[in-house]
Design an enzyme around this catalytic site. Structure first.
Site, mmCIF file in Angstrom:
data_model
loop_
_atom_site.group_PDB
_atom_site.id
_atom_site.type_symbol
_atom_site.label_atom_id
_atom_site.label_comp_id
_atom_site.label_asym_id
_atom_site.label_seq_id
_atom_site.Cartn_x
_atom_site.Cartn_y
_atom_site.Cartn_z
ATOM 1 N N TYR A 176 -8.238 2.677 -8.283
ATOM 2 C CA TYR A 176 -7.726 1.379 -7.815
ATOM 3 C C TYR A 176 -8.527 0.900 -6.609
ATOM 4 O O TYR A 176 -8.941 -0.264 -6.552
ATOM 5 C CB TYR A 176 -6.248 1.516 -7.467
ATOM 6 C CG TYR A 176 -5.604 0.227 -7.003
ATOM 7 C CD1 TYR A 176 -5.335 -0.795 -7.908
ATOM 8 C CD2 TYR A 176 -5.243 0.047 -5.672
ATOM 9 C CE1 TYR A 176 -4.736 -1.978 -7.486
ATOM 10 C CE2 TYR A 176 -4.648 -1.128 -5.242
ATOM 11 C CZ TYR A 176 -4.392 -2.141 -6.154
ATOM 12 O OH TYR A 176 -3.800 -3.301 -5.734
ATOM 13 N N SER B 250 -6.971 -6.134 -2.167
ATOM 14 C CA SER B 250 -5.960 -5.229 -1.636
ATOM 15 C C SER B 250 -6.526 -4.543 -0.413
ATOM 16 O O SER B 250 -7.752 -4.387 -0.284
ATOM 17 C CB SER B 250 -5.583 -4.173 -2.684
ATOM 18 O OG SER B 250 -4.803 -3.137 -2.121
#
Length: 269
Positions: free
Chosen positions: A173, A160
């Site tokens: 995250y 990501s």
């Protein structure tokens, strides 16, 4: 070895046909029933690969099976909760047995929580780490053992942009995806001698059912579009799935250990 497997061995000189074709290869995609996973499974099938569909309840998505088979390839639903490592290893082994080999693994399943770093609990941190990082490592390890025995393969991790830049309120995250980025380098360096390439893609916000709630907040959406500094728009799933298919193909035979940002210029700012 299949033509598609040539992508992992370091040369495409002897390859006949398109270097972007995955004909003859066998792939497994985790979290394949929705969002990016679904788009990736379809893209690999479109390129000619047989595709094992990692899903929690095989049989719940016969439509995806039918969509894949319309490309003239095989679809194999396999039971796979990536938090259950024995089950997931068995799914990879099942795909390899049914297809006769496993050439491609796409570690797509993942997720996170939105919480300020000062409030993150140990339980939440561990849950995000297990989903995004621990599963990616151990599923890659199992697939690599099978790929080593058959002469090579390609692993693509879905990282990501959060693994490349800091996003406030997303610390657990971001950390887990940053680990995936570096894991990609480490595994590529170790496994290159076996003909296994390991790469990652790092998408920005993409229009999927998983991001729809966040993007329904107009202020958040406007800020996100502004941060996507060059193109100033939200991405769509096929802009990610096409890059994944490329990285799995013979056209990418000299690419390994890399993370490709698919972020419209966010991290270039």
């Amino acid at each position: 070895m299949t033509d598609a497997s040539t992508a992992a061995t370091g040369t495409i000189d002897a390859l006949e046909g398109s270097p972007f074709s995955l004909a003859g290869s066998a792939a497994l995609v985790t979290g394949a029933t929705r969002g990016l996973g679904r788009a990736i499974a379809l893209e690999l099938a479109r390129a000619g690969a047989d595709v094992a569909i990692g899903m929690r309840n095989p049989g719940d998505d016969d439509d995806l099976v039918a969509e894949i088979e319309r490309f003239g390839v095989r679809a194999l639903p396999v039971r796979m909760d990536v938090l259950d490592l024995p089950e997931s290893r068995a799914a990879i082994s099942q795909a390899a047995a049914d297809f006769g080999h496993i050439d491609i693994l796409v570690n797509n399943a993942g997720g996170g929580i939105s919480e300020p770093a000062i409030d993150v609990s140990e339980e939440d941190f561990d849950a995000v780490w297990a989903l995004n990082t621990r599963s990616t490592f151990f599923l890659s390890q199992h697939a690599a053992r099978l790929m080593r025995a058959s002469g090579g393969g390609s692993i693509v991790n879905i990282a990501s942009q959060a693994g490349l830049v800091a996003l406030p309120g997303e610390a657990s995250y971001c950390i887990s995806k940053a680990a995936v980025v570096h894991m990609t380098r480490c595994l590529a360096v170790e496994w290159g001698e076996y003909g296994i390439r390991v790469n990652a893609v790092a998408p920005t916000f993409i229009e999927t059912d998983g991001t729809s709630e966040a993007l329904s907040d107009e202020a958040f959406k406007a800020d996100t579009i502004e941060r996507i500094a060059a193109l100033h728009r939200i991405g769509v799933p096929r802009e990610v799935s096409g890059a994944v298919a490329f990285l799995c193909s013979p056209a990418a035979s000299l690419i390994t250990g890399q993370t490709l940002p698919i972020d419209g210029g966010w991290t270039a700012r």
